[in-house]
Design a protein around this motif. Structure first.
Motif, PDB file in Angstrom:
ATOM      1  N   UNK A  76       0.783   6.990  -6.457  1.00  0.00           N
ATOM      2  CA  UNK A  76      -0.347   7.922  -6.581  1.00  0.00           C
ATOM      3  C   UNK A  76       0.067   9.343  -6.198  1.00  0.00           C
ATOM      4  N   UNK A  77       0.928   9.430  -5.170  1.00  0.00           N
ATOM      5  CA  UNK A  77       1.402  10.746  -4.733  1.00  0.00           C
ATOM      6  C   UNK A  77       2.220  11.394  -5.845  1.00  0.00           C
ATOM      7  N   UNK A  86       0.833  -1.220   0.000  1.00  0.00           N
ATOM      8  CA  UNK A  86       0.000   0.000   0.000  1.00  0.00           C
ATOM      9  C   UNK A  86       0.855   1.253   0.000  1.00  0.00           C
ATOM     10  N   UNK A  87       1.945   1.221   0.731  1.00  0.00           N
ATOM     11  CA  UNK A  87       2.838   2.385   0.784  1.00  0.00           C
ATOM     12  C   UNK A  87       3.409   2.661  -0.605  1.00  0.00           C
ATOM     13  N   UNK A 145      -0.735  18.217 -10.130  1.00  0.00           N
ATOM     14  CA  UNK A 145      -0.805  19.549  -9.510  1.00  0.00           C
ATOM     15  C   UNK A 145       0.197  20.500 -10.159  1.00  0.00           C
ATOM     16  N   UNK A 146       1.382  20.003 -10.465  1.00  0.00           N
ATOM     17  CA  UNK A 146       2.386  20.860 -11.114  1.00  0.00           C
ATOM     18  C   UNK A 146       1.878  21.311 -12.490  1.00  0.00           C
TER      19      UNK A 146
END
Length: 177
Positions: free
Chosen positions: A127-128, A120-121, A135-136
């Motif tokens: 995903x991050x 999951x990490x 976002x950039x």
């Protein structure tokens, strides 16, 4: 004892019962001889010494018996304690084996949870990264749109100034012209 073995072999002293009778008779004769010679102090001293020695040996024997009894009691108690400790230890071994098995199960389950959490990490990190890239891009698009709008506003302000419309004058005047 004589040198003629044949005469000694025929006497009652040669058999074991006969020997005991012979020595008993000899002891009785010696005792009577000692009694006759009672005035001789060395023999009497030896007899008194032997009686005292007999009493001491009997007293020592009684002390040894008592001491041995205490020692045997201590040994029995120590043995009982050791046997109990061994039984308790064996019982503890079984309990610890069961506990190890239980914890091994928890370890396996925990290992699976850890592997799932690590997966999951990694997924969250991906995903991050995607979100940051998005976002950039949006920030870049926003800056471009903002710059475009600011340039449009500046051009509009300049165009209105050409027509004589400023912030102080109202747009009504522009429409009336």
């Amino acid at each position: 004892i004589c040198s003629n073995a044949s005469c000694c072999a025929a006497t009652p002293a040669s058999s074991s019962v006969g020997k005991m009778k012979f020595f008993s008779a000899a002891a009785a004769m010696a005792a009577s001889a000692f009694a006759v010679q009672a005035q001789e102090a060395p023999v009497k001293k030896v007899l008194v010494f032997m009686e005292e020695l007999k009493s001491e040996v009997q007293a020592d024997g009684e002390k040894e018996t008592a001491s041995f009894g205490k020692f045997k009691s201590w040994c029995d108690e120590t043995l009982a304690t050791a046997n109990k400790n061994i039984a308790d230890g064996e019982s503890n071994i079984e309990n610890y084996k069961r506990r190890i098995e239980e914890l091994s199960g928890f370890e396996a389950a925990g290992g699976a949870e850890i592997a799932s959490a690590e997966k999951n990490i990694e997924e969250n990190k991906e995903r991050q990264k995607e979100a940051e890239a998005h976002r950039e891009k949006e920030a870049k698009d926003f800056k471009a749109a903002k710059t475009d709008l600011e340039e449009s506003i500046t051009a509009m302000t300049d165009a209105l100034a050409e027509f004589g419309v400023t912030k102080e004058t109202k747009a009504e005047g522009f429409l009336q012209k």
